[in-house]
Design a protein around this motif. Structure first.
Motif, PDB file in Angstrom:
ATOM      1  N   ASP A 250       0.816  -1.218   0.000  1.00  0.00           N
ATOM      2  CA  ASP A 250       0.000   0.000   0.000  1.00  0.00           C
ATOM      3  C   ASP A 250       0.854   1.276   0.000  1.00  0.00           C
ATOM      4  OD1 ASP A 250      -1.777   2.027   0.396  1.00  0.00           O
ATOM      5  OD2 ASP A 250      -2.788   1.124   2.121  1.00  0.00           O
ATOM      6  N   PRO A 251       0.920   1.996  -1.121  1.00  0.00           N
ATOM      7  CA  PRO A 251       1.739   3.220  -1.172  1.00  0.00           C
ATOM      8  C   PRO A 251       1.138   4.384  -0.382  1.00  0.00           C
ATOM      9  CG  PRO A 251       0.543   2.973  -3.227  1.00  0.00           C
ATOM     10  CD  PRO A 251       0.233   1.759  -2.411  1.00  0.00           C
ATOM     11  N   VAL A 252      -0.202   4.348  -0.184  1.00  0.00           N
ATOM     12  CA  VAL A 252      -0.840   5.415   0.598  1.00  0.00           C
ATOM     13  C   VAL A 252      -0.377   5.315   2.048  1.00  0.00           C
ATOM     14  CG1 VAL A 252      -3.045   6.354   1.405  1.00  0.00           C
ATOM     15  CG2 VAL A 252      -2.816   5.539  -0.949  1.00  0.00           C
ATOM     16  N   MET A 253      -0.275   4.064   2.544  1.00  0.00           N
ATOM     17  CA  MET A 253       0.231   3.834   3.896  1.00  0.00           C
ATOM     18  C   MET A 253       1.667   4.340   4.007  1.00  0.00           C
ATOM     19  SD  MET A 253      -0.830   2.482   6.647  1.00  0.00           S
ATOM     20  CE  MET A 253      -0.888   1.096   7.731  1.00  0.00           C
ATOM     21  N   MET A 254       2.484   4.040   2.992  1.00  0.00           N
ATOM     22  CA  MET A 254       3.889   4.468   3.025  1.00  0.00           C
ATOM     23  C   MET A 254       3.984   5.999   3.044  1.00  0.00           C
ATOM     24  SD  MET A 254       6.094   2.005   0.506  1.00  0.00           S
ATOM     25  CE  MET A 254       4.923   1.471  -0.711  1.00  0.00           C
ATOM     26  N   ALA A 255       3.223   6.635   2.165  1.00  0.00           N
ATOM     27  CA  ALA A 255       3.302   8.098   2.083  1.00  0.00           C
ATOM     28  C   ALA A 255       2.843   8.730   3.391  1.00  0.00           C
ATOM     29  CB  ALA A 255       2.452   8.600   0.916  1.00  0.00           C
ATOM     30  N   SER A 256       1.765   8.174   3.969  1.00  0.00           N
ATOM     31  CA  SER A 256       1.226   8.729   5.218  1.00  0.00           C
ATOM     32  C   SER A 256       2.243   8.582   6.340  1.00  0.00           C
ATOM     33  CB  SER A 256      -0.064   8.010   5.607  1.00  0.00           C
ATOM     34  OG  SER A 256      -0.955   8.003   4.528  1.00  0.00           O
ATOM     35  N   ARG A 257       2.829   7.400   6.428  1.00  0.00           N
ATOM     36  CA  ARG A 257       3.825   7.151   7.482  1.00  0.00           C
ATOM     37  C   ARG A 257       5.042   8.072   7.305  1.00  0.00           C
ATOM     38  NH1 ARG A 257       4.549   1.184   8.032  1.00  0.00           N
ATOM     39  NH2 ARG A 257       3.285   1.388   9.898  1.00  0.00           N
ATOM     40  N   ALA A 325       9.772   2.473   2.929  1.00  0.00           N
ATOM     41  CA  ALA A 325       9.531   1.500   1.856  1.00  0.00           C
ATOM     42  C   ALA A 325       9.996   0.114   2.281  1.00  0.00           C
ATOM     43  CB  ALA A 325      10.241   1.944   0.578  1.00  0.00           C
ATOM     44  N   ALA A 326      11.161   0.056   2.951  1.00  0.00           N
ATOM     45  CA  ALA A 326      11.664  -1.247   3.402  1.00  0.00           C
ATOM     46  C   ALA A 326      10.703  -1.880   4.403  1.00  0.00           C
ATOM     47  CB  ALA A 326      13.059  -1.077   4.023  1.00  0.00           C
ATOM     48  N   MET A 327      10.149  -1.079   5.289  1.00  0.00           N
ATOM     49  CA  MET A 327       9.183  -1.594   6.274  1.00  0.00           C
ATOM     50  C   MET A 327       7.987  -2.238   5.594  1.00  0.00           C
ATOM     51  SD  MET A 327       8.984   1.416   9.079  1.00  0.00           S
ATOM     52  CE  MET A 327       7.544   0.836   9.950  1.00  0.00           C
TER      53      MET A 327
END
Ligand SMILES: [Zn+2]
Ligand SMILES: [Zn+2]
Length: 449
Positions: A250-257, A325-327
């Motif tokens: 999920d890239p939205v999760m990555m961007a938010s984090r 991203a690694a996470m």
């Protein structure tokens, strides 16, 4: 340019405390009598400057479109006796006035306006429109560059009137496209310091919004404005159904984090006493609520004062984005940091020399102001090796400024559609302060300091 609002209190304190005791006048320059001479000459010149200011204000032009504005300034400078070269750096001007052997002192104004609607309701308000990035837009001088142009012409006139007081060359430049941070570089790449003399000292001024009244001058020692870097990050995931996130990355999760975590670079890695900001003005991902998209793209800005803090923040931002991203077990993100306009750093010797003269002329209406978090491409000239001073002038009525400081109606700052300097006293402050600053530089260089 724009003052950050929290600086208002600091500035108010500076002037209210009268923190600088009056210094004796400069040993050789009699600042008080020079100020009188400048003001007398200004008084007779003002009707022309007023007409020029209101014409430029009513007909603003945007970055690299400033052809009519440049032509108006070229005519004014030729009438004063300057040798003018047009179209330097596309729409820029270089105006030279030689007056015997001596240093070359540069004074810069900007030419450009902003793609926004003026809402001041003034009789000379702009209603002009142009096409900008493919769209029609209103144009207005809501940053005060028209004040700077009128002050620039007025300063040129004052210095020519006082030409028995200095020897050397005046290099007055009118620079395009400051608001997009490209004009100074355009002029330099077009041979500003090779086709024309490289100045020994440079000056620029900026109208300072509602922070302090007209008649007041503010300056900083050292760093005056920020480094501005652009940030682009693309988080790459794997799209799918919103109901089955386990099958996606999920890239939205990555961007938010990332947006949240990257602030720990500011609060935990950077020295808290050093200025540094990262902000995101654009975050784009996906098209609808139940589809997890493939990617998320962020656009941001990074502002710092010092090169080591800048490098630390770039490193921290890159590391955080890769870690996020690694996470998520995602591929490495695309990270692009574009180094933009650098910090303007005022030269200690130039400031010290101008400070003495300005203090003698302006008394407690001269104050030290904190650096601004905004940016300014005057840094390109400084970085090319021109020791310089960039200072600010007030634009509003003292009573309105006092009322705003005491909880009354806030005054519109630069880039507000309501930004409305009071022309005559503001331009007078600009002309007097800049003329004295230039004279201080001639005097400093003549003494070999
Ligand atoms: Zn501006
Ligand atoms: Zn500006």
């Amino acid at each position: 340019m724009q003052f950050a609002k929290p600086l208002l209190a600091a500035f108010a304190a500076t002037f209210a405390l009268g923190s600088m005791a009056a210094l004796p006048a400069h040993a050789d320059l009699d600042a008080a009598s020079l100020k009188q001479l400048i003001e007398t000459s200004f008084e007779s010149e003002y009707p022309k400057l007023d007409a020029l200011y209101k014409d430029i204000h009513a007909h603003p032009e945007i970055a690299f479109q400033e052809e009519k504005t440049a032509a108006k300034l070229a005519a004014e400078m030729r009438a004063i006796g300057f040798e003018v070269t047009e179209k330097v750096g596309r729409t820029g001007l270089v105006a030279l006035y030689k007056n015997g052997d001596g240093p070359t002192i540069m004074v810069r104004t900007e030419l450009d306006a902003l793609p926004m609607e003026e809402k001041t309701g003034l009789p000379y308000a702009s209603r002009d429109k142009t096409t900008w990035q493919g769209r029609e837009t209103f144009v207005s001088h809501s940053c005060g560059h028209d004040i700077h142009m009128a002050s620039w012409v007025g300063t040129a006139k004052a210095l020519v009137t006082l030409k028995d007081r200095w020897k050397g060359t005046l290099m007055f430049i009118a620079q395009p496209a400051e608001e997009v941070g490209a004009g100074a570089m355009a002029m330099l790449s077009d041979g500003l310091f090779t086709r024309f003399p490289k100045p020994d000292v440079g000056f620029a001024l900026h109208s300072g919004g509602g922070v302090f009244p007209f008649g007041h001058v503010g300056y900083t020692v050292g760093v005056r404005s920020s480094h501005a870097d652009g940030l682009f990050i693309r988080f790459k995931g794997r799209g799918g159904h919103g109901a089955s996130p386990q099958a996606t990355i999920d890239p939205v999760m990555m961007a938010s984090r990332f947006v949240v975590d990257v602030q720990s670079v500011i609060s935990r890695e950077k020295d808290p006493l050093e200025f540094g900001v990262v902000s995101f003005g654009s975050l784009h991902a996906g098209t609808t609520g139940n589809v997890i998209p493939d990617e998320a793209v962020l656009l941001g800005t990074i502002r710092t004062f010092k090169p080591d803090v800048r490098a630390k923040m770039h490193d921290g931002i890159r590391r955080t984005a890769k870690a996020v991203a690694a996470m998520a077990n995602a591929p490495e993100p695309d990270i692009n940091i574009t180094e933009g306009v650098k910090a303007v750093v005022n030269d200690a010797a130039v400031v010290a020399s101008a400070e003495k003269v300005l203090k003698a002329a302006f008394g407690d209406k001269l104050g030290v102001v904190p650096p601004v978090t905004a940016s300014e491409d005057f840094s390109e000239y400084v970085d090319s090796g021109v020791p310089s001073m960039f200072f600010n002038i007030g634009v509003y009525d003292p009573e309105r400024v006092a009322a705003a400081r005491n909880g009354g109606p806030p005054l519109p700052l630069n880039h507000s559609p309501l930004f409305a300097p009071v022309p005559k006293p503001t331009i007078q402050t600009g002309v007097t302060a800049m003329t004295l600053a230039v004279l201080s530089a001639f005097d400093q260089r003549a003494k070999g300091q």
